[in-house]
Design a protein around this motif. Structure first.
Motif, PDB file in Angstrom:
ATOM      1  N   GLY A 134      55.803  10.171  51.544  1.00 37.54           N
ATOM      2  CA  GLY A 134      57.605  10.839  51.454  1.00 37.54           C
ATOM      3  C   GLY A 134      56.694  11.032  50.023  1.00 37.54           C
ATOM      4  O   GLY A 134      56.911  12.081  49.369  1.00 37.54           O
ATOM      5  N   ARG A 135      56.687   9.493  49.131  1.00 39.64           N
ATOM      6  CA  ARG A 135      55.842   9.632  48.098  1.00 39.64           C
ATOM      7  C   ARG A 135      55.001  11.443  46.691  1.00 39.64           C
ATOM      8  O   ARG A 135      55.594  11.700  46.292  1.00 39.64           O
ATOM      9  CB  ARG A 135      55.371   8.357  47.664  1.00 39.64           C
ATOM     10  N   HIS A 185      60.922   6.543  51.381  1.00 37.27           N
ATOM     11  CA  HIS A 185      61.850   6.280  52.449  1.00 37.27           C
ATOM     12  C   HIS A 185      62.436   7.091  52.429  1.00 37.27           C
ATOM     13  O   HIS A 185      63.127   7.798  51.786  1.00 37.27           O
ATOM     14  CB  HIS A 185      62.871   4.931  52.434  1.00 37.27           C
ATOM     15  N   PRO A 186      63.186   7.547  53.708  1.00 38.94           N
ATOM     16  CA  PRO A 186      64.483   9.196  53.384  1.00 38.94           C
ATOM     17  C   PRO A 186      65.397   8.275  52.742  1.00 38.94           C
ATOM     18  O   PRO A 186      65.554   7.203  52.743  1.00 38.94           O
ATOM     19  CB  PRO A 186      64.475   9.361  54.573  1.00 38.94           C
ATOM     20  N   VAL A 187      66.025   8.940  51.891  1.00 35.76           N
ATOM     21  CA  VAL A 187      67.711   8.790  51.384  1.00 35.76           C
ATOM     22  C   VAL A 187      68.043   7.726  52.165  1.00 35.76           C
ATOM     23  O   VAL A 187      68.736   6.538  51.479  1.00 35.76           O
ATOM     24  CB  VAL A 187      68.074   9.757  50.331  1.00 35.76           C
ATOM     25  N   ALA A 202      66.400   8.055  44.015  1.00 36.31           N
ATOM     26  CA  ALA A 202      65.061   7.488  43.260  1.00 36.31           C
ATOM     27  C   ALA A 202      63.639   6.657  44.240  1.00 36.31           C
ATOM     28  O   ALA A 202      62.852   6.491  43.671  1.00 36.31           O
ATOM     29  CB  ALA A 202      65.359   7.270  42.048  1.00 36.31           C
ATOM     30  N   SER A 203      64.833   5.268  44.301  1.00 39.82           N
ATOM     31  CA  SER A 203      64.136   4.405  44.740  1.00 39.82           C
ATOM     32  C   SER A 203      63.900   4.781  45.965  1.00 39.82           C
ATOM     33  O   SER A 203      62.257   4.293  46.800  1.00 39.82           O
ATOM     34  CB  SER A 203      65.012   3.484  45.391  1.00 39.82           C
ATOM     35  N   ALA A 204      64.164   5.673  47.105  1.00 40.35           N
ATOM     36  CA  ALA A 204      63.722   6.590  47.894  1.00 40.35           C
ATOM     37  C   ALA A 204      62.653   7.311  48.227  1.00 40.35           C
ATOM     38  O   ALA A 204      61.575   7.445  48.740  1.00 40.35           O
ATOM     39  CB  ALA A 204      65.089   7.144  48.935  1.00 40.35           C
ATOM     40  N   VAL A 205      62.703   7.882  47.196  1.00 38.66           N
ATOM     41  CA  VAL A 205      61.599   8.902  46.353  1.00 38.66           C
ATOM     42  C   VAL A 205      60.213   8.038  46.161  1.00 38.66           C
ATOM     43  O   VAL A 205      59.176   8.306  46.774  1.00 38.66           O
ATOM     44  CB  VAL A 205      61.975  10.029  45.545  1.00 38.66           C
ATOM     45  N   VAL A 206      60.491   7.577  45.674  1.00 31.13           N
ATOM     46  CA  VAL A 206      59.172   6.393  44.905  1.00 31.13           C
ATOM     47  C   VAL A 206      58.928   5.274  46.218  1.00 31.13           C
ATOM     48  O   VAL A 206      57.472   5.531  46.399  1.00 31.13           O
ATOM     49  CB  VAL A 206      59.736   5.359  43.650  1.00 31.13           C
ATOM     50  N   ALA A 216      58.353  -4.039  50.414  1.00 31.80           N
ATOM     51  CA  ALA A 216      57.682  -4.718  51.462  1.00 31.80           C
ATOM     52  C   ALA A 216      56.857  -3.799  52.448  1.00 31.80           C
ATOM     53  O   ALA A 216      56.262  -3.718  53.012  1.00 31.80           O
ATOM     54  CB  ALA A 216      58.748  -5.900  51.685  1.00 31.80           C
ATOM     55  N   ASP A 217      57.880  -2.779  52.934  1.00 33.66           N
ATOM     56  CA  ASP A 217      58.046  -2.285  53.487  1.00 33.66           C
ATOM     57  C   ASP A 217      56.973  -1.209  53.516  1.00 33.66           C
ATOM     58  O   ASP A 217      56.083  -0.790  54.676  1.00 33.66           O
ATOM     59  CB  ASP A 217      59.237  -1.476  54.401  1.00 33.66           C
TER      60      ASP A 217
END
Length: 503
Positions: A90-91, A188-190, A181-185, A216-217
């Motif tokens: 994703g990133r 992970h899917p939003v 933002a956290s999901a893209v960086v 961690a993931d």
């Protein structure tokens, strides 16, 4: 892509070459990378298998490496390249979208996978940039054609011009909100990022831990072994380690050892089933069920959803020490065979049978027949994304409705199957509130006899703390249920609720 843009071998050609025009590079023909090395080729083939066949990388990569004779450092490189690319897809897609002159979904999937592999080498691995670019161009030339190879060269040079921290700042600045933002960086899917943030808050944790959880993931987990009590001790297992194999004590479970290198099958106890590979979170929830306070007899246990058999084997080993027996139920025949294999070292007479059938029928067929019941419910697996990185890109919110309905039925059946005074452990490898707390809330709310509940939660954190290694403080919330987290506990995100049948 039209046939005119394919050469005689079916590979894609550049537009200029398709028109009969020649293009030149600064490199002499003898200097151009014609193909790629076996490690990169293996990683590419894994990504294609994952995309085209919905395969799991952890099932595809090891046999592929064996078949091709890729070993040692090359095997480690292929593993990191394949898994790292899948985790951070994703990133990398968000970065590549800024470097490619068309939407990514208009690229041929093999070409997109080559670009992702190249982006991971440039931004996520300790590979010199010139080598990352040239080797990936060689892979593209070999697998998708000369024209696409030229595009790969241009795109990866754009990617390499910006350091990773600057890319991440750009991605955060472009996101419409903090969770996106956290999901893209964090790749992970939003919808998963939002669900995990809600689960953190629901567990009494700071939602700002989301970035740490996503990181961690994206960190490859170490291999953890379980020494099945009564079959092999931790000390004996350590003593079997060959030269070069490091075995460290687990952080929580007294049965756990963390493997520092080499194949676990080199240990005789793993090869013959007295020990196994099992996440430490999976170990402690099974140990907690066996340690939960019980009223009355403690003679017959049930694993309702036993495949592939890790928790069943640990429970059977514990049952053998107490003179109890275990029934292992699994709906899928091929998974039932895996359960039987996992149980092969358990002493005769401990395992009553490996039952192949629908777990939702056991409570009606054997009401009140068991003292302890484990419901390791089928779930989205959002707690094990570090182990199966491709899962995050396959799951959708629509999966939840079918799974949560099944989870409710299985938990209610387990309560039917346990006797009054007996204990049920409801376990998921997901922290999603819809699969954990809300399932249990709904089932307990519906189960009433003459208006009085027939089951109640008991203290799961206390049961977990009772089984961890002596002197170890296991950080958990102050609720009756318990949630483990990769960024806090270093385990999969296992959920545990303990329920006692009271009527």
């Amino acid at each position: 892509m039209s046939d005119e843009r394919r050469d005689s071998r079916g590979r894609q050609r550049g537009a200029a070459r398709a028109r009969g025009e020649r293009t030149r590079t600064a490199q002499a023909p003898s200097q151009r990378r014609r193909g790629s090395d076996p490690a990169r080729t293996a990683a590419f083939d894994v990504l294609r298998e994952v995309d085209a066949s919905d395969a799991y990388a952890n099932l595809v990569l090891p046999p592929l490496l064996r078949e091709r004779g890729v070993t040692g450092r090359d095997a480690a490189f292929a593993t990191e390249l394949a898994y790292g690319t899948l985790r951070l897809r994703g990133r990398y897609d968000a970065i590549l979208a800024r470097c490619v002159d068309r939407p990514l979904d208009r690229l041929d999937p093999p070409l997109l996978d080559v670009l992702r592999l190249g982006a991971h080498q440039v931004l996520g691995m300790r590979v010199p940039q010139h080598a990352a670019v040239s080797e990936t161009v060689g892979l593209a030339r070999e697998r998708v054609g000369t024209g696409p190879a030229q595009m790969v060269n241009a795109v990866l040079r754009k990617v390499a011009r910006t350091p990773l921290p600057e890319w991440l700042d750009l991605l955060r600045a472009a996101a419409p909100d903090a969770v996106t933002a956290s999901a893209v960086v964090g790749s992970h899917p939003v919808w998963i990022a939002r669900a995990l943030r809600e689960a953190l808050a629901g567990d009494g944790r700071d939602p700002a831990e989301l970035d740490a959880l996503l990181e961690a993931d994206n960190t490859a987990p170490r291999v953890t072994l379980v020494a099945r009590p009564g079959l092999v001790s931790v000390t004996e297992l350590r003593g079997q380690a060959p030269d070069g194999m490091r075995l460290d004590s687990g952080r929580w479970a007294p049965t756990a050892l963390v493997l520092g290198g080499q194949d676990p099958l080199l240990l005789p106890a793993v090869a013959d089933g007295r020990a196994g590979v099992q996440d430490e979170g999976s170990q402690v929830v099974a140990l907690a069920l066996a340690a939960a306070p019980l009223e009355g007899r403690d003679a017959r246990w049930l694993d309702l959803c036993a495949g592939p058999g890790g928790k069943a084997a640990l429970l059977a080993a514990l049952a053998a020490q107490r003179g109890a027996t275990l029934v292992a139920n699994e709906v899928a025949p091929h998974r039932a065979r895996l359960v039987a294999k996992a149980l092969r070292a358990v002493p005769d007479g401990v395992v009553e049978r490996v039952r192949t059938g629908d777990g939702r029928e056991v409570g009606e067929q054997e009401p009140g027949a068991y003292d302890r019941v484990l419901v390791d419910a089928p779930c989205t697996g959002l707690g094990a994304l570090r182990r199966r990185p491709e899962s995050r890109w396959r799951r959708t919110p629509a999966d939840l409705s079918a799974l949560t309905g099944l989870q409710r039925e299985l938990l209610s059946c387990a309560i039917d199957a346990v006797r009054v005074g007996g204990v049920v452990a409801y376990v998921t490898c997901s922290p999603h509130l819809a699969e954990t707390r809300l399932v249990v809330d709904d089932v307990l709310r519906r189960r009433r006899v003459d208006g009085v509940p027939d089951a109640e939660r008991i203290d799961a954190p206390a049961a977990l703390r009772a089984v961890v290694a002596p002197g170890v403080d296991l950080p958990l919330g102050d609720r009756a249920d318990a949630q483990l987290w990769p960024h806090v506990h270093g385990t999969d995100a296992m959920h545990l609720t303990l329920v006692r049948r009271v009527r």
